[in-house]
Design a protein around this motif. Structure first.
Motif, PDB file in Angstrom:
ATOM      1  N   GLY A  55       5.100  -1.129   2.293  1.00  0.00           N
ATOM      2  CA  GLY A  55       3.734  -0.853   2.711  1.00  0.00           C
ATOM      3  C   GLY A  55       2.940  -2.123   2.912  1.00  0.00           C
ATOM      4  N   ASP A  56       3.525  -3.094   3.576  1.00  0.00           N
ATOM      5  CA  ASP A  56       2.851  -4.382   3.782  1.00  0.00           C
ATOM      6  C   ASP A  56       1.899  -4.355   4.965  1.00  0.00           C
ATOM      7  OD1 ASP A  56       4.951  -4.196   5.589  1.00  0.00           O
ATOM      8  OD2 ASP A  56       5.663  -6.244   5.285  1.00  0.00           O
ATOM      9  N   VAL A  57       2.216  -3.584   6.005  1.00  0.00           N
ATOM     10  CA  VAL A  57       1.386  -3.608   7.207  1.00  0.00           C
ATOM     11  C   VAL A  57       0.554  -2.344   7.394  1.00  0.00           C
ATOM     12  CG1 VAL A  57       2.897  -5.241   8.383  1.00  0.00           C
ATOM     13  CG2 VAL A  57       3.198  -2.786   8.777  1.00  0.00           C
ATOM     14  N   ASN A  58       0.869  -1.279   6.642  1.00  0.00           N
ATOM     15  CA  ASN A  58       0.075  -0.062   6.686  1.00  0.00           C
ATOM     16  C   ASN A  58       0.493   0.840   5.527  1.00  0.00           C
ATOM     17  OD1 ASN A  58      -1.970   1.633   7.700  1.00  0.00           O
ATOM     18  ND2 ASN A  58      -1.341   1.255   9.813  1.00  0.00           N
ATOM     19  N   THR A  59      -0.135   2.010   5.413  1.00  0.00           N
ATOM     20  CA  THR A  59       0.020   2.845   4.227  1.00  0.00           C
ATOM     21  C   THR A  59       1.276   3.710   4.242  1.00  0.00           C
ATOM     22  OG1 THR A  59      -1.263   4.654   5.173  1.00  0.00           O
ATOM     23  CG2 THR A  59      -2.471   3.000   3.943  1.00  0.00           C
ATOM     24  N   ILE A  60       1.802   3.924   3.038  1.00  0.00           N
ATOM     25  CA  ILE A  60       2.894   4.861   2.800  1.00  0.00           C
ATOM     26  C   ILE A  60       2.423   5.781   1.678  1.00  0.00           C
ATOM     27  CG2 ILE A  60       5.267   5.155   1.977  1.00  0.00           C
ATOM     28  CD1 ILE A  60       5.859   2.347   3.168  1.00  0.00           C
ATOM     29  N   HIS A  64      10.083   5.329  10.053  1.00  0.00           N
ATOM     30  CA  HIS A  64       9.172   4.287  10.513  1.00  0.00           C
ATOM     31  C   HIS A  64       7.931   4.932  11.105  1.00  0.00           C
ATOM     32  CE1 HIS A  64       7.763   0.537  12.230  1.00  0.00           C
ATOM     33  NE2 HIS A  64       8.643  -0.051  11.429  1.00  0.00           N
ATOM     34  N   GLY A  65       6.836   4.960  10.324  1.00  0.00           N
ATOM     35  CA  GLY A  65       5.551   5.430  10.841  1.00  0.00           C
ATOM     36  C   GLY A  65       5.511   6.890  11.220  1.00  0.00           C
ATOM     37  N   ALA A  66       6.091   7.767  10.394  1.00  0.00           N
ATOM     38  CA  ALA A  66       6.166   9.187  10.721  1.00  0.00           C
ATOM     39  C   ALA A  66       5.515  10.041   9.642  1.00  0.00           C
ATOM     40  CB  ALA A  66       7.629   9.602  10.887  1.00  0.00           C
ATOM     41  N   ASP A  85       0.826  -1.201   0.000  1.00  0.00           N
ATOM     42  CA  ASP A  85       0.000   0.000   0.000  1.00  0.00           C
ATOM     43  C   ASP A  85       0.867   1.260   0.000  1.00  0.00           C
ATOM     44  OD1 ASP A  85      -2.115   1.713   0.081  1.00  0.00           O
ATOM     45  OD2 ASP A  85      -2.858   1.067   2.051  1.00  0.00           O
ATOM     46  N   VAL A  86       1.497   1.496  -1.165  1.00  0.00           N
ATOM     47  CA  VAL A  86       2.392   2.629  -1.358  1.00  0.00           C
ATOM     48  C   VAL A  86       1.870   3.448  -2.528  1.00  0.00           C
ATOM     49  CG1 VAL A  86       4.752   3.341  -1.935  1.00  0.00           C
ATOM     50  CG2 VAL A  86       4.381   1.288  -0.529  1.00  0.00           C
ATOM     51  N   VAL A  87       1.774   4.760  -2.332  1.00  0.00           N
ATOM     52  CA  VAL A  87       1.404   5.676  -3.409  1.00  0.00           C
ATOM     53  C   VAL A  87       2.502   6.733  -3.491  1.00  0.00           C
ATOM     54  CG1 VAL A  87      -0.285   7.341  -4.274  1.00  0.00           C
ATOM     55  CG2 VAL A  87      -1.062   5.291  -3.041  1.00  0.00           C
ATOM     56  N   VAL A  88       3.076   6.868  -4.699  1.00  0.00           N
ATOM     57  CA  VAL A  88       4.171   7.807  -4.941  1.00  0.00           C
ATOM     58  C   VAL A  88       3.683   8.860  -5.931  1.00  0.00           C
ATOM     59  CG1 VAL A  88       6.542   8.042  -5.796  1.00  0.00           C
ATOM     60  CG2 VAL A  88       5.870   5.969  -4.547  1.00  0.00           C
ATOM     61  N   GLY A  89       3.954  10.135  -5.654  1.00  0.00           N
ATOM     62  CA  GLY A  89       3.513  11.234  -6.499  1.00  0.00           C
ATOM     63  C   GLY A  89       4.339  11.404  -7.763  1.00  0.00           C
ATOM     64  N   ASN A  90       4.230  12.581  -8.363  1.00  0.00           N
ATOM     65  CA  ASN A  90       4.926  12.917  -9.607  1.00  0.00           C
ATOM     66  C   ASN A  90       6.339  13.426  -9.351  1.00  0.00           C
ATOM     67  OD1 ASN A  90       2.621  12.462 -11.326  1.00  0.00           O
ATOM     68  ND2 ASN A  90       1.782  14.367 -10.516  1.00  0.00           N
ATOM     69  N   ASP A  91       7.209  13.229 -10.355  1.00  0.00           N
ATOM     70  CA  ASP A  91       8.570  13.778 -10.349  1.00  0.00           C
ATOM     71  C   ASP A  91       9.394  13.287  -9.156  1.00  0.00           C
ATOM     72  OD1 ASP A  91       8.099  15.381 -12.694  1.00  0.00           O
ATOM     73  OD2 ASP A  91       6.979  16.764 -11.416  1.00  0.00           O
ATOM     74  N   THR A 100       1.309   5.134  10.161  1.00  0.00           N
ATOM     75  CA  THR A 100       1.434   5.221   8.711  1.00  0.00           C
ATOM     76  C   THR A 100       2.594   6.163   8.401  1.00  0.00           C
ATOM     77  OG1 THR A 100      -0.065   7.110   8.563  1.00  0.00           O
ATOM     78  CG2 THR A 100      -1.066   4.917   8.384  1.00  0.00           C
ATOM     79  N   VAL A 101       2.972   6.218   7.133  1.00  0.00           N
ATOM     80  CA  VAL A 101       3.975   7.189   6.695  1.00  0.00           C
ATOM     81  C   VAL A 101       3.309   8.136   5.721  1.00  0.00           C
ATOM     82  CG1 VAL A 101       6.116   7.532   5.393  1.00  0.00           C
ATOM     83  CG2 VAL A 101       5.951   5.656   7.034  1.00  0.00           C
ATOM     84  N   GLU A 102       3.495   9.427   5.972  1.00  0.00           N
ATOM     85  CA  GLU A 102       3.057  10.484   5.058  1.00  0.00           C
ATOM     86  C   GLU A 102       4.253  11.378   4.805  1.00  0.00           C
ATOM     87  OE1 GLU A 102      -0.500  12.726   6.169  1.00  0.00           O
ATOM     88  OE2 GLU A 102      -0.793  11.207   7.736  1.00  0.00           O
ATOM     89  N   ILE A 103       4.605  11.516   3.528  1.00  0.00           N
ATOM     90  CA  ILE A 103       5.719  12.383   3.138  1.00  0.00           C
ATOM     91  C   ILE A 103       5.152  13.431   2.192  1.00  0.00           C
ATOM     92  CG2 ILE A 103       7.948  12.501   1.978  1.00  0.00           C
ATOM     93  CD1 ILE A 103       8.415   9.594   2.938  1.00  0.00           C
ATOM     94  N   GLY A 104       5.350  14.698   2.511  1.00  0.00           N
ATOM     95  CA  GLY A 104       4.810  15.788   1.717  1.00  0.00           C
ATOM     96  C   GLY A 104       5.565  15.994   0.417  1.00  0.00           C
TER      97      GLY A 104
END
Length: 172
Positions: free
Chosen positions: A46-51, A89-91, A29-35, A73-77
């Motif tokens: 992303g096997d146990v939660n979302t990235i 890890h989960g930040a 469960d990994v979603v990567v943006g553009n560029d 979960t991991v959220e990267i702006g």
């Protein structure tokens, strides 16, 4: 070719203009943006939660991103640079952040907009890194404030360089 693996019914999804190194591993469960660029020996698990990764993010060689099952979960702006051998890890990493080489960011950390995490730092679980600050050490502590212009100047240079490096690999 990068290893892209589905698990538990989740398949990684990617935006446009992406560079994936040949031995990068992206799972679940990994979603990567553009560029974005995901470099050699990097693992996004992303096997146990979302990235979730924003736009114009570079995740450099040897970095590992993972979560806690049902707890973090991991959220990267956008416009984030994650240097070599970083563990997240989960930040939550907000926009315009630079994380230095070999830093470790643990569960439930929030790194505010335009912050810099010094190389080799360990940011302990639950730490709230204020926007526009530099944190460093083990455990990581506040070092100083920086202006938005300083943070943007440092990170913009690195991000621009990594877009250029990615083009070198895509053109061959």
């Amino acid at each position: 070719m990068a290893l892209i693996k589905s698990v538990r019914g989740f398949t990684p999804r990617f935006g446009g203009n992406l560079f994936l190194a040949d031995n990068a591993v992206i799972i679940g469960d990994v979603v990567v943006g553009n560029d974005c660029s995901i470099w050699f020996n990097t693992v996004l698990r992303g096997d146990v939660n979302t990235i979730r990764i924003g736009n114009r993010v570079n995740i450099q060689d040897g970095s590992i991103i993972h979560t806690l099952y049902e707890k973090s979960t991991v959220e990267i702006g956008d416009d984030v640079s994650i240097s070599h051998n970083v563990v997240i890890h989960g930040a939550k990493i907000e926009n315009g952040v630079l994380i230095g080489i070999n830093a470790v960011i643990l569960d439930h950390v929030v790194v505010g907009k335009g912050a810099l995490i010094a190389a080799g730092s360990v940011v302990l679980s639950g730490t709230k890194v204020e926007a526009g600050t530099v944190y460093g050490g083990i455990p990581a502590k506040f070092i100083k404030k920086i202006t938005p212009e300083q943070a943007e100047g440092i990170n913009r240079k690195i991000a621009k360089n990594y877009l250029m490096y990615a083009e070198w690999y895509k053109s061959h």
